[in-house]
Design a protein around this motif. Structure first.
Motif, PDB file in Angstrom:
ATOM      1  N   LYS A   1       7.693  16.923   4.958  1.00 54.03           N
ATOM      2  CA  LYS A   1       7.920  17.966   3.964  1.00 54.03           C
ATOM      3  C   LYS A   1       7.376  17.460   2.644  1.00 54.03           C
ATOM      4  O   LYS A   1       7.959  16.581   2.001  1.00 54.03           O
ATOM      5  N   GLU A   2       6.177  17.982   2.252  1.00 48.90           N
ATOM      6  CA  GLU A   2       5.497  17.470   1.065  1.00 48.90           C
ATOM      7  C   GLU A   2       6.228  17.884  -0.208  1.00 48.90           C
ATOM      8  O   GLU A   2       6.798  18.977  -0.295  1.00 48.90           O
ATOM      9  N   ALA A   3       6.170  17.008  -1.173  1.00 45.71           N
ATOM     10  CA  ALA A   3       6.770  17.316  -2.470  1.00 45.71           C
ATOM     11  C   ALA A   3       6.010  18.434  -3.167  1.00 45.71           C
ATOM     12  O   ALA A   3       6.582  19.270  -3.860  1.00 45.71           O
ATOM     13  N   CYS A   4       4.669  18.480  -2.975  1.00 48.72           N
ATOM     14  CA  CYS A   4       3.825  19.543  -3.556  1.00 48.72           C
ATOM     15  C   CYS A   4       2.610  19.712  -2.652  1.00 48.72           C
ATOM     16  O   CYS A   4       1.990  18.719  -2.238  1.00 48.72           O
ATOM     17  N   SER A   5       2.281  20.964  -2.367  1.00 49.12           N
ATOM     18  CA  SER A   5       1.132  21.240  -1.491  1.00 49.12           C
ATOM     19  C   SER A   5      -0.181  21.290  -2.258  1.00 49.12           C
ATOM     20  O   SER A   5      -1.246  21.335  -1.647  1.00 49.12           O
TER      21      SER A   5
END
Length: 863
Positions: A93-97
């Motif tokens: 689950k990326e912090a920002c895409s």
């Protein structure tokens, strides 16, 4: 939302997972080790100096680093697992895409996207490669974000019952120039062009290159009716400006068209934001779907990937001879280039690296800017509009000086001089009237189809059904393909010879409107479209032989393309005549559809006269005779698919090159007097013995009562008295050609006579006819069709027997039946080739010796 992370293609597969360093739920950072893996490889070991080496397997354990930041959600691999190829290894689950980026920074988290990440196979800037905005602020988005944005745009358009319309500027809705003459005409109410230019808009660039902003004034002429057109179309379409001009130029023109920014707003894209130096693309603004986008442009070749969405308009030419002032930034029109035998240089391919590509584009852009600058300076220096007006004024002055002859014989000035000066600039364009009709009908077709599909899908009244959205390109093809359906068109004099008609601009247009384009004239062709200034000679003459083909000018096609209907051809029929037709070279077609020297015929639909040109024969006495063409009635049946029989190829001579003399010119200096004297001397040298033999031949014919050469009875011929007929025939037949002995002429005449009658009476009388003679007689039974055609005319002056083809055939059959040899055709099949060759050689030697003896006799007599 979790994102799958792959191992990558750079690992040395197969690998074995040794240890997982992170567990699900842990926070991970970019380039942090997450696991260890091992791989095997072969190493050369031993003593190299003594050449005692061998390969030994080695095992290496390395760390695998994280390519992204975020929270580890799940491992898709386990310790001890052997992996053969690249595959997903975990969920993160990326912090920002980083789906939206601006000037190299993430527009969401603010991190630097240009930072090098050696743990990832691609740069973070590749996460958002799509530019969807109209300006050059370098705002880019990811594919997923582009899809969401475009879907939202379609939702808004469907709810407001609109479509998107991309509008080109130059020569589509406006025309621009920098000729200072326009400014002078604006200030001079007495000038005849003042009324035409009084609505011209004038501006200087407020930004951009200094040489453009400070030196040139732009004069912008709006297409007639443009203001009302844009306001009415804005109710059905959301409009975008897309031009290959500079951004400064595009925004200044947009302010002229839309001073309140209600029509276009900020939706203006120029070549500075196009990201392509050679063409335009809808994917620049609509990267996901173009189903609801329509284009209007005067150039279709700049839209190679979006032709189905294009409505091509005729170029707006108000400033005569100026053209598109931004044409240096457009690809060259390949179908308008003259063919000069030199291979065209191809466009330079993009370089491999991004740096080289950028340098390449910069160099080309510099050349384009320099070319535009030269074009502007030429306009200012040459003033083409002023030159055209001066030419008109000079023509008017010359017209006033024209004198006319009065009834009493005196000369006087023309009584009707021009009432006022003519003007160069005429504003009589009506293109937008038809364009508005097409756009309105297309909008109606789209939403009728959309509503019908929504009813099938049972979508709610207020719900948007994206699956029911039709493709506007398909609707355009459907509407245009009905315009010229059933027409088969040939082009003549329109394109250069080395241009592929099926890839040319006009060829693609013809096919898009439903017509079949064929390269040559043939039976099923319906229209020949010619360039009135230089029509193709062969195709034009071939089309005039077929009355059903309509020969029209290019203006007919342009009118069909503008109105989207097959307009009446009558005003556009091409009736001009070629130079050879004007001179009457066997096919001179009169102005009223008549052919000189033949019977009157009605004017054919294609503007020509008779179907086939006729040949004429002129005798020495001056009589003329028109030759009948047996193939006139069957021309259509015998024509090949390409409109020309194979045997007709090459019949027409090629035009003489510059400086080349005609063969007839050589006869002008020929000494006919010396030739006549030499001929008389040669004819006077015949022996008395030959004359006696000829008289004996005549006596034989008198006793027989039949003319062996013609195969007919003398008594049946009533054209001439018996003595005059024999004298005429002998004078024509027995006269030897130059360089030919009388004895040889007599022998050839006897052989031809025996052959043409189809009998063997003369040969049997002699009792010594050789197989060689019989072979020649058998093989020469067919007479020339052209010769048969002339036999019936006794006054033609041709040295041929006066027997028609039918009579000669009848005589041949009759003679063969009497002799029982089947016409003399079967004898040739029993001959031995070696025997024939020997007999031919013997005959030739005997003839040669006889000619030598005759020449010696002539020399003795002269001595």
């Amino acid at each position: 939302m979790s994102k799958p992370i792959r191992l990558g293609s750079r690992l040395r597969y197969p690998i074995t997972i040794v240890k997982l360093l992170k567990s699900p739920g842990d926070t991970i950072k970019k380039q942090e080790p997450l696991m260890q893996y091992s791989f095997k490889w072969m190493k050369e070991v031993g003593d190299n100096l003594r050449e005692n080496t061998w390969m030994e397997e080695q095992t290496t354990i390395v760390n695998w680093d994280s390519p992204t930041d975020g929270e580890l959600k799940q491992w898709n691999i386990h310790e001890g697992q052997r992996i053969e190829a690249d595959a997903p290894c975990m969920l993160v689950k990326e912090a920002c895409s980083h789906e939206i980026q601006f000037q190299g920074l993430c527009a969401i988290c603010g991190k630097d996207m240009t930072e090098v990440n050696w743990a990832a196979e691609s740069r973070d800037t590749h996460r958002a490669p799509i530019s969807m905005i109209h300006d050059r602020t370098n705002l880019t988005v990811s594919a997923a974000q582009a899809q969401r944005t475009e879907q939202e745009l379609q939702r808004r358009l469907l709810q407001s019952r609109k479509l998107s319309l991309v509008v080109d500027l130059d020569q589509t809705v406006i025309q621009a120039c920098v000729d200072p003459t326009v400014g002078e005409w604006l200030k001079d109410p007495t000038n005849p062009n003042h009324e035409s230019v009084k609505n011209v808009k004038v501006f200087q660039l407020d930004d951009g290159p200094a040489w453009l902003a400070n030196r040139f004034w732009y004069y912008i002429k709006l297409r007639p009716g443009l203001e009302g057109f844009l306001k009415r179309i804005a109710d059905m379409y959301e409009m975008h400006v897309y031009t290959m001009g500079t951004r400064a130029y595009a925004h200044n023109v947009a302010r002229v068209l839309d001073p309140d920014r209600k029509l276009f707003g900020n939706r203006v894209i120029s070549r500075d934001e196009n990201h392509n130096m050679w063409s335009k693309s809808l994917q620049r603004l609509f990267p996901v779907s173009t189903h609801m986008v329509v284009i209007i442009d005067d150039r279709s070749d700049v839209w190679p990937d979006n032709r189905p969405n294009l409505i091509k308009v005729s170029p707006y030419e108000f400033f005569k001879g100026i053209g598109d002032i931004n044409s240096s930034f457009l690809p060259k029109r390949q179908d308008l280039l003259k063919s000069n035998g030199v291979k065209k240089k191809s466009k330079k391919e993009p370089s491999e690296t991004a740096v080289d590509k950028k340098e390449d584009e910069s160099a080309v852009t510099k050349l384009q800017v320099e070319e535009q600058q030269r074009t502007f300076e030429k306009q200012i220096k040459d003033r083409p509009l002023q030159a055209l007006q001066e030419k008109l004024d000079w023509e008017d002055e010359e017209a006033e000086k024209v004198t006319v002859q009065s009834d009493d014989g005196s000369e006087s000035r023309s009584s009707s001089p021009p009432a006022h000066r003519r003007r160069v600039l005429l504003d009589d364009d009506h293109e937008l009237e038809f364009l508005e009709r097409h756009l309105t009908n297309l909008h109606k077709m789209f939403y009728d189809r959309y509503d019908k599909e929504r009813a099938v899908h049972q979508a709610g009244a207020n719900n948007v059904d994206f699956e029911a959205v039709p493709d506007v390109g398909d609707l355009l093809d459907e509407a245009k393909s009905r315009v010229l359906r059933g027409k088969r068109i040939v082009l003549s004099g329109v394109l250069a010879r080395d241009v592929d008609i099926y890839k040319s601009e006009i060829g693609l247009q013809i096919m898009s409107f439903g017509a079949d384009l064929v390269p040559r004239v043939r039976r099923d062709v319906t229209h020949l479209v010619v360039n009135a200034s230089q029509p193709g000679r062969e195709k034009l003459l071939e089309a005039r032989r077929r009355p059903h083909i309509k020969i029209v000018s290019l203006e007919w096609l342009a009118e069909c393309f503008t109105k989207w209907e097959a307009v009446d051809e009558t005003p556009y029929l091409f009736t001009s005549r070629l130079p050879e037709e004007e001179k009457g070279n066997g096919a001179a077609v009169g102005a009223e559809g008549e052919e000189s020297g033949s019977e009157e015929t009605g004017k054919l639909p294609n503007g020509s006269g008779r179907k086939n040109p006729r040949l004429k024969l002129v005798t020495a006495s001056g009589r003329t005779r028109e030759l009948e063409d047996d193939d006139d009635d069957d021309d259509d049946d015998e024509s090949s698919d390409d409109g020309m029989d194979d045997e007709d190829e090459g019949l027409l001579p090629d035009a003489l090159e510059d400086g080349q003399l005609s063969p007839i010119d050589g006869l002008k200096t020929f000494n006919w007097g010396s030739a006549d004297a030499e001929l008389d001397e040669f004819l006077a040298s015949g022996s008395d013995e030959d004359d006696d033999e000829e008289e004996g031949d005549e006596d034989d014919e008198d006793e027989d009562g039949d003319d062996h050469e013609t195969g007919t009875n003398r008594d049946e011929d009533e054209d001439l008295p018996l003595g005059e007929e024999r004298s005429l025939e002998h004078s024509l037949q027995d006269k030897p050609a130059a360089g030919e002995s009388p004895s040889k002429k007599r022998k050839l005449r006897d052989e031809d006579a025996a052959t043409e009658t189809g009998t063997e009476s003369d040969a049997l009388a002699g009792g010594d006819e050789t197989p060689a003679k019989r072979l020649r007689r058998a093989k020469s039974h067919h007479s020339s069709s052209l010769r048969n055609r002339y036999h019936s005319d006794v006054d033609s002056g041709l040295p041929t027997p006066r027997v028609t083809g039918d009579e000669e055939d009848a005589a041949l059959v009759k003679g063969s039946q009497q002799n029982g040899d089947g016409g003399g055709y079967d004898d040739a099949e029993d001959f031995d080739e070696a025997e024939l060759e020997a007999e031919f050689e013997a005959e030739f030697e005997a003839e040669f010796e006889a000619e030598e003896a005759a020449l010696r006799t002539m020399d003795v007599e002269k001595g």
